[in-house]
Design a protein around this motif. Sequence first.
Motif, mmCIF file in Angstrom:
data_model
loop_
_atom_site.group_PDB
_atom_site.id
_atom_site.type_symbol
_atom_site.label_atom_id
_atom_site.label_comp_id
_atom_site.label_asym_id
_atom_site.label_seq_id
_atom_site.Cartn_x
_atom_site.Cartn_y
_atom_site.Cartn_z
ATOM 1 N N ASP A 123 0.851 -1.182 0.000
ATOM 2 C CA ASP A 123 0.000 0.000 0.000
ATOM 3 C C ASP A 123 0.891 1.238 0.000
ATOM 4 O O ASP A 123 1.846 1.324 0.769
ATOM 5 N N LEU A 124 0.572 2.181 -0.864
ATOM 6 C CA LEU A 124 1.332 3.421 -0.955
ATOM 7 C C LEU A 124 0.506 4.547 -0.361
ATOM 8 O O LEU A 124 -0.656 4.706 -0.699
ATOM 9 N N ASP A 125 1.136 5.322 0.511
ATOM 10 C CA ASP A 125 0.438 6.468 1.094
ATOM 11 C C ASP A 125 1.016 7.759 0.514
ATOM 12 O O ASP A 125 1.855 7.734 -0.389
ATOM 13 N N ASP A 126 0.567 8.884 1.020
ATOM 14 C CA ASP A 126 1.021 10.174 0.503
ATOM 15 C C ASP A 126 2.529 10.361 0.660
ATOM 16 O O ASP A 126 3.174 10.961 -0.203
ATOM 17 N N THR A 127 3.095 9.840 1.727
ATOM 18 C CA THR A 127 4.542 9.945 1.936
ATOM 19 C C THR A 127 5.295 9.177 0.858
ATOM 20 O O THR A 127 6.261 9.684 0.279
ATOM 21 N N ASP A 128 4.845 7.940 0.572
ATOM 22 C CA ASP A 128 5.478 7.146 -0.486
ATOM 23 C C ASP A 128 5.393 7.877 -1.822
ATOM 24 O O ASP A 128 6.381 7.973 -2.550
ATOM 25 N N HIS A 129 4.214 8.397 -2.138
ATOM 26 C CA HIS A 129 4.045 9.125 -3.400
ATOM 27 C C HIS A 129 4.935 10.371 -3.445
ATOM 28 O O HIS A 129 5.490 10.697 -4.495
ATOM 29 N N GLY A 130 5.084 11.038 -2.316
ATOM 30 C CA GLY A 130 5.951 12.214 -2.262
ATOM 31 C C GLY A 130 7.403 11.856 -2.507
ATOM 32 O O GLY A 130 8.112 12.547 -3.256
ATOM 33 N N ILE A 131 7.860 10.783 -1.890
ATOM 34 C CA ILE A 131 9.241 10.325 -2.093
ATOM 35 C C ILE A 131 9.463 9.955 -3.550
ATOM 36 O O ILE A 131 10.456 10.361 -4.174
ATOM 37 N N ILE A 132 8.530 9.201 -4.119
ATOM 38 C CA ILE A 132 8.653 8.782 -5.517
ATOM 39 C C ILE A 132 8.693 9.996 -6.443
ATOM 40 O O ILE A 132 9.520 10.075 -7.350
ATOM 41 N N ALA A 133 7.820 10.966 -6.199
ATOM 42 C CA ALA A 133 7.781 12.165 -7.049
ATOM 43 C C ALA A 133 9.096 12.933 -6.977
ATOM 44 O O ALA A 133 9.626 13.379 -8.000
ATOM 45 N N LEU A 134 9.639 13.082 -5.787
ATOM 46 C CA LEU A 134 10.895 13.824 -5.639
ATOM 47 C C LEU A 134 12.055 13.084 -6.304
ATOM 48 O O LEU A 134 12.907 13.702 -6.948
ATOM 49 N N LEU A 135 12.091 11.764 -6.155
ATOM 50 C CA LEU A 135 13.168 10.992 -6.771
ATOM 51 C C LEU A 135 13.018 10.917 -8.290
ATOM 52 O O LEU A 135 14.016 10.823 -9.000
ATOM 53 N N ARG A 136 11.802 10.982 -8.798
ATOM 54 C CA ARG A 136 11.619 11.028 -10.248
ATOM 55 C C ARG A 136 12.142 12.346 -10.807
ATOM 56 O O ARG A 136 12.685 12.397 -11.901
#
Length: 164
Positions: free
Chosen positions: A14-27
């Motif tokens: 399960d991905l939460d807002d924190t996971d999505h934030g990390i992924i967006a920044l690393l992308r």
Amino acid sequence: MNNLAASAGTRPIDLDDTDHGIIALLRADGRMPYRAIARELGITEATVRARVRRLEESNTMRVVAVTDIEAAGYGMLLAIGVQVENRDPEAVATDLAAIAEVFSVNVVVGSHDIEILVVTEDAGSLSELLMATLGSVPGVRRLTPALAMDVLKNQPDWVPFHDA
């Protein structure tokens, strides 16, 4: 919560807002330090480190380096269709994949048996690559090169990442 299926052998996480934030920044910047990510998201560096490890171990995300072919000294990009004769296309594809200038190999259905993407420094090295290197691979019947004249889209950071 989003449920993203990971590759075989791992369970979806399960991905939460924190996971999505990390992924967006690393992308946006795959070399962004964990400390900067933590500051940007208002979490601890230890949390970022643990989340990235979890995302990588579940095969949800992987941070990789991508080469800019022009910066690496290659001036020509070609897609080449390969017709195969008297040999299994998988075996020919394996041989083609071992050639340094070949960076993508796909066994396909259509007018060709294999499609490859290659880079060369200049026209002289292109001739050498086509005639001496690719043309001499056992089983290669015909090469149909298509020189990229203008690259309109090359998105090496693109991945099929969907919000559910």
